[in-house]
Design an enzyme around this catalytic site. Structure first.
Site, mmCIF file in Angstrom:
data_model
loop_
_atom_site.group_PDB
_atom_site.id
_atom_site.type_symbol
_atom_site.label_atom_id
_atom_site.label_comp_id
_atom_site.label_asym_id
_atom_site.label_seq_id
_atom_site.Cartn_x
_atom_site.Cartn_y
_atom_site.Cartn_z
ATOM 1 N N LYS A 183 52.756 46.907 78.149
ATOM 2 C CA LYS A 183 53.238 45.516 78.174
ATOM 3 C C LYS A 183 52.644 44.747 79.358
ATOM 4 O O LYS A 183 52.190 43.630 79.202
ATOM 5 C CB LYS A 183 54.775 45.450 78.323
ATOM 6 C CG LYS A 183 55.565 46.022 77.184
ATOM 7 C CD LYS A 183 57.046 45.724 77.333
ATOM 8 C CE LYS A 183 57.699 46.293 78.574
ATOM 9 N NZ LYS A 183 57.780 47.760 78.647
ATOM 10 N N ARG A 227 55.620 54.611 91.602
ATOM 11 C CA ARG A 227 56.924 53.971 91.438
ATOM 12 C C ARG A 227 58.032 55.002 91.558
ATOM 13 O O ARG A 227 57.878 56.129 91.106
ATOM 14 C CB ARG A 227 56.991 53.310 90.050
ATOM 15 C CG ARG A 227 56.327 51.963 90.007
ATOM 16 C CD ARG A 227 56.302 51.402 88.631
ATOM 17 N NE ARG A 227 57.572 51.506 87.910
ATOM 18 C CZ ARG A 227 57.810 50.887 86.766
ATOM 19 N NH1 ARG A 227 56.875 50.128 86.222
ATOM 20 N NH2 ARG A 227 58.966 51.015 86.158
ATOM 21 N N ARG A 268 49.544 57.291 85.084
ATOM 22 C CA ARG A 268 49.636 56.106 85.944
ATOM 23 C C ARG A 268 50.114 56.512 87.346
ATOM 24 O O ARG A 268 49.544 56.071 88.350
ATOM 25 C CB ARG A 268 50.632 55.111 85.330
ATOM 26 C CG ARG A 268 50.888 53.890 86.185
ATOM 27 C CD ARG A 268 51.678 52.832 85.431
ATOM 28 N NE ARG A 268 53.117 53.115 85.422
ATOM 29 C CZ ARG A 268 54.014 52.451 84.678
ATOM 30 N NH1 ARG A 268 53.623 51.497 83.864
ATOM 31 N NH2 ARG A 268 55.279 52.743 84.738
ATOM 32 N N ARG A 292 64.686 56.544 80.759
ATOM 33 C CA ARG A 292 64.253 55.197 80.368
ATOM 34 C C ARG A 292 63.911 55.155 78.875
ATOM 35 O O ARG A 292 64.212 54.183 78.185
ATOM 36 C CB ARG A 292 63.057 54.752 81.220
ATOM 37 C CG ARG A 292 63.479 54.314 82.618
ATOM 38 C CD ARG A 292 62.399 54.529 83.655
ATOM 39 N NE ARG A 292 61.267 53.636 83.476
ATOM 40 C CZ ARG A 292 60.041 53.891 83.925
ATOM 41 N NH1 ARG A 292 59.776 55.008 84.584
ATOM 42 N NH2 ARG A 292 59.088 53.021 83.739
#
Ligand code: AMP
Length: 195
Positions: free
Chosen positions: A13, A137, A125, A148
């Site tokens: 996204k 993160r 990532r 999630r």
């Protein structure tokens, strides 16, 4: 142009939203980025949401909706915006609709990706960020990620039908190469604008 990007974590996204934001010169409003800035700044809001974010839980609908309401009221969003990461629940979608009043979203773009690919992508990532000297993160670990994804299924996936019923949904395969996905989205938006 008022757009929403839907899709599970790791669906791409953020990447696609950046392309569309540049193409149409509309601000890319990522609620995850906004909240991470609050946590990094050590604000009162940041302190109150840090634990939930780290463990992969959603923060309260009222809290995030008030952040979004303030952000889209800023002058740079008057002509349009692109929401990435909001709405994530039916209550948030209802709130957004009431916030926009008579103005309709132009399109809700959903990137559909197989969950096993998502886990690989997110782990890649995090590894790339670490290799580049950055900090991964806080929620890019396997436990948060599973959480999630499962929250996405229960809380966010119902938005597919929600927006389908309103005739606002455009679904496309997020597994395809990046440029292919971008071309699909930009082509659909150009069609919407009668270009
Ligand atoms: P993201 O960068 O979009 O994956 O968001 C990172 C985290 O921020 C999420 O796992 C939630 O903890 C929080 N968050 C972002 N957007 C929302 C939202 N619309 N509703 C609730 N929590 C959110």
């Amino acid at each position: 142009m008022k757009l929403v990007f839907l899709g599970p974590p790791g669906a791409g996204k953020g990447t696609q939203a950046a392309v569309v934001s540049k193409e149409y010169r509309i601000p890319h409003l990522s609620t995850g980025d906004m909240l991470r800035s609050e946590v990094a700044a050590g604000s009162q809001l940041g302190a109150s949401i840090a634990d939930d974010m780290q463990s992969g839980k959603l923060i309260a609908d009222e809290t995030i909706s008030s952040v979004v309401a303030h952000r889209i009221a800023l002058p740079d969003a008057a002509a349009g915006f692109l929401l990435d990461g909001y709405p994530r629940t039916v209550r948030q979608a209802d709130f957004l609709e009431s916030l926009l009043g008579s103005v309709k979203l132009d399109l809700v773009i959903e990137l559909v990706v197989d969950p096993t690919i998502l886990i690989e992508r997110i782990q890649r990532r995090a590894a790339m960020t670490l290799a580049g000297g950055g900090a991964a993160r806080a929620d890019d670990n396997i436990d948060s990620l599973r959480k999630r994804l499962s929250i996405y299924q229960t809380e966010t996936a119902p938005l597919t039908e929600y927006y389908q019923r309103k005739g606002q949904l455009f679904r496309l395969n997020g597994d395809a190469p990046l440029e292919f996905v971008s071309r699909g989205i930009v082509g659909r938006l150009a069609h919407l604008r009668g270009q």
